[in-house]
Design a protein around this motif. Sequence first.
Motif, PDB file in Angstrom:
ATOM      1  N   MET A   2      48.458 -11.477  29.279  1.00  0.00           N
ATOM      2  CA  MET A   2      48.958 -12.704  29.729  1.00  0.00           C
ATOM      3  C   MET A   2      48.068 -13.743  30.253  1.00  0.00           C
ATOM      4  N   ILE A   3      48.097 -14.719  29.792  1.00  0.00           N
ATOM      5  CA  ILE A   3      47.101 -15.592  30.517  1.00  0.00           C
ATOM      6  C   ILE A   3      47.692 -17.041  31.107  1.00  0.00           C
ATOM      7  N   VAL A   4      47.284 -17.561  32.117  1.00  0.00           N
ATOM      8  CA  VAL A   4      47.791 -18.712  32.763  1.00  0.00           C
ATOM      9  C   VAL A   4      46.416 -19.694  32.739  1.00  0.00           C
ATOM     10  N   VAL A   5      46.458 -20.972  32.875  1.00  0.00           N
ATOM     11  CA  VAL A   5      45.309 -21.732  32.990  1.00  0.00           C
ATOM     12  C   VAL A   5      45.561 -22.626  34.244  1.00  0.00           C
ATOM     13  N   LYS A   6      44.668 -22.479  35.082  1.00  0.00           N
ATOM     14  CA  LYS A   6      44.424 -23.279  36.547  1.00  0.00           C
ATOM     15  C   LYS A   6      43.102 -23.790  36.615  1.00  0.00           C
ATOM     16  N   THR A   7      43.262 -24.843  37.429  1.00  0.00           N
ATOM     17  CA  THR A   7      41.878 -25.522  37.977  1.00  0.00           C
ATOM     18  C   THR A   7      41.398 -24.749  38.944  1.00  0.00           C
ATOM     19  N   TYR A  59      27.910 -22.584  18.714  1.00  0.00           N
ATOM     20  CA  TYR A  59      26.978 -21.794  19.410  1.00  0.00           C
ATOM     21  C   TYR A  59      27.493 -20.072  19.207  1.00  0.00           C
ATOM     22  N   PRO A  60      26.664 -19.427  19.370  1.00  0.00           N
ATOM     23  CA  PRO A  60      26.954 -17.930  18.915  1.00  0.00           C
ATOM     24  C   PRO A  60      28.142 -17.531  19.721  1.00  0.00           C
ATOM     25  N   HIS A  61      29.076 -16.837  19.229  1.00  0.00           N
ATOM     26  CA  HIS A  61      30.406 -16.146  19.844  1.00  0.00           C
ATOM     27  C   HIS A  61      31.451 -17.156  20.100  1.00  0.00           C
ATOM     28  N   SER A  62      31.320 -18.301  19.886  1.00  0.00           N
ATOM     29  CA  SER A  62      32.252 -19.276  20.151  1.00  0.00           C
ATOM     30  C   SER A  62      33.570 -18.984  19.489  1.00  0.00           C
ATOM     31  N   ASP A  63      34.357 -17.788  19.859  1.00  0.00           N
ATOM     32  CA  ASP A  63      35.567 -17.491  19.300  1.00  0.00           C
ATOM     33  C   ASP A  63      36.547 -17.018  20.127  1.00  0.00           C
ATOM     34  N   ILE A  64      37.848 -16.549  19.938  1.00  0.00           N
ATOM     35  CA  ILE A  64      38.763 -16.378  20.772  1.00  0.00           C
ATOM     36  C   ILE A  64      39.009 -14.741  21.084  1.00  0.00           C
ATOM     37  N   THR A  65      37.998 -13.867  20.771  1.00  0.00           N
ATOM     38  CA  THR A  65      38.500 -12.434  20.527  1.00  0.00           C
ATOM     39  C   THR A  65      38.823 -12.047  22.059  1.00  0.00           C
ATOM     40  N   VAL A  66      37.998 -12.408  23.243  1.00  0.00           N
ATOM     41  CA  VAL A  66      38.270 -12.038  24.466  1.00  0.00           C
ATOM     42  C   VAL A  66      39.580 -12.622  24.949  1.00  0.00           C
ATOM     43  N   SER A  67      39.949 -13.716  24.488  1.00  0.00           N
ATOM     44  CA  SER A  67      41.084 -14.316  25.145  1.00  0.00           C
ATOM     45  C   SER A  67      42.475 -13.507  24.331  1.00  0.00           C
ATOM     46  N   ARG A  68      42.164 -13.430  23.220  1.00  0.00           N
ATOM     47  CA  ARG A  68      43.148 -12.733  22.498  1.00  0.00           C
ATOM     48  C   ARG A  68      43.458 -11.458  22.857  1.00  0.00           C
ATOM     49  N   ALA A  71      47.384  -9.942  25.471  1.00  0.00           N
ATOM     50  CA  ALA A  71      47.838  -8.718  25.102  1.00  0.00           C
ATOM     51  C   ALA A  71      48.045  -7.875  26.185  1.00  0.00           C
ATOM     52  N   CYS A  72      47.359  -8.023  27.235  1.00  0.00           N
ATOM     53  CA  CYS A  72      47.320  -7.330  28.522  1.00  0.00           C
ATOM     54  C   CYS A  72      48.459  -7.430  29.370  1.00  0.00           C
ATOM     55  N   PRO A  73      49.037  -6.640  29.963  1.00  0.00           N
ATOM     56  CA  PRO A  73      50.317  -6.550  30.932  1.00  0.00           C
ATOM     57  C   PRO A  73      49.933  -7.311  32.077  1.00  0.00           C
ATOM     58  N   TRP A  74      48.602  -7.493  32.397  1.00  0.00           N
ATOM     59  CA  TRP A  74      48.243  -8.063  33.615  1.00  0.00           C
ATOM     60  C   TRP A  74      48.073  -9.594  33.443  1.00  0.00           C
ATOM     61  N   MET A  75      48.531 -10.481  34.468  1.00  0.00           N
ATOM     62  CA  MET A  75      48.312 -11.735  34.302  1.00  0.00           C
ATOM     63  C   MET A  75      46.935 -12.105  34.623  1.00  0.00           C
ATOM     64  N   TRP A  76      46.247 -12.871  33.732  1.00  0.00           N
ATOM     65  CA  TRP A  76      44.732 -13.145  34.009  1.00  0.00           C
ATOM     66  C   TRP A  76      44.831 -14.621  33.976  1.00  0.00           C
ATOM     67  N   THR A  77      44.101 -15.095  34.980  1.00  0.00           N
ATOM     68  CA  THR A  77      43.876 -16.739  35.077  1.00  0.00           C
ATOM     69  C   THR A  77      42.674 -17.234  34.229  1.00  0.00           C
ATOM     70  N   VAL A  78      42.504 -18.215  33.399  1.00  0.00           N
ATOM     71  CA  VAL A  78      41.553 -18.760  32.890  1.00  0.00           C
ATOM     72  C   VAL A  78      41.402 -20.132  33.844  1.00  0.00           C
ATOM     73  N   VAL A  79      39.953 -20.372  34.427  1.00  0.00           N
ATOM     74  CA  VAL A  79      39.544 -21.484  35.177  1.00  0.00           C
ATOM     75  C   VAL A  79      39.537 -22.740  34.313  1.00  0.00           C
ATOM     76  N   LYS A  80      40.284 -23.684  34.318  1.00  0.00           N
ATOM     77  CA  LYS A  80      40.116 -24.811  33.267  1.00  0.00           C
ATOM     78  C   LYS A  80      38.986 -25.455  33.217  1.00  0.00           C
ATOM     79  N   GLY A  81      38.511 -25.920  32.127  1.00  0.00           N
ATOM     80  CA  GLY A  81      37.048 -26.364  31.957  1.00  0.00           C
ATOM     81  C   GLY A  81      35.976 -25.448  31.953  1.00  0.00           C
ATOM     82  N   THR A  82      36.484 -24.188  31.866  1.00  0.00           N
ATOM     83  CA  THR A  82      35.352 -22.831  31.774  1.00  0.00           C
ATOM     84  C   THR A  82      36.047 -21.910  30.953  1.00  0.00           C
ATOM     85  N   SER A  83      35.179 -20.846  30.381  1.00  0.00           N
ATOM     86  CA  SER A  83      35.760 -19.771  29.615  1.00  0.00           C
ATOM     87  C   SER A  83      35.855 -18.692  30.570  1.00  0.00           C
TER      88      SER A  83
END
Length: 226
Positions: A1-6, A192-201, A205-217
């Motif tokens: 699971m992913i949530v995006v925050k600043t 740019y190399p590796h500009s894909d969504i493999t990691v976020s995909r 699918a993880c049971p944990w809640m991950w936070t992606v920092v807005k404006g970054t990867s």
Amino acid sequence: MIVVKTAEECGIPLVTPPIAALRPDAHTHRVREGKMDKEPTEWWGKEGYPYRCGPNSLLEQQVFCGLFQLAKPKRVFEIGTWWGITAQQMQMLAPAAQVKTLDHKDWLATRPKIFGEPDRRIEYVIANSITYRPGLKEYQSYDFCFVDGAHVDMFVASDVRLAECLIRIGGMIVCHDAFIPESEVLTWREGYPHSDITVSRWLLACPWMWTVVKGTSIAFLWHPHY
């Protein structure tokens, strides 16, 4: 699971990266001034090598260093060494910390001379996350794990699983290149190399809640070990 925050919503301080000290030239000064390179060709040096490794834009560097500061780590494990630049940055941020970094190949021999010699306080391990077998005392013993390895499903899965095994209760796992489809970060990284969504995909699918920092990867998780 992913949530995006600043970064502000996450309470992440924007910390000046010490990595700038490794290359005090015009390119680094441009990064320090906050002028993000948007042309992929500007990322590569005369020998075809990227100027920077790990977190790339100024904001990513600041967020990464801010997360590292929040974790206050004494023991650090990195998956994906490459030239050892990010590992060296973490050692600079926490001089007394034990830093260990893992990669399937020894890339240090190809490290550009402009970066100087690798920091020998760091423990460099040649293995991948599938074959690596931690010592019994390593399990749940690290305060900070940074995942920046191969962008192939089986390796992303094994990288994250290894980090989950190594991180202590209340420790932090940080993943780089967690690109969200159609985000502004993926847009400026196009080409740019590796500009894909493999990691976020995988993180979705993880049971944990991950936070992606807005404006970054950058994605992070305070690990609860339920």
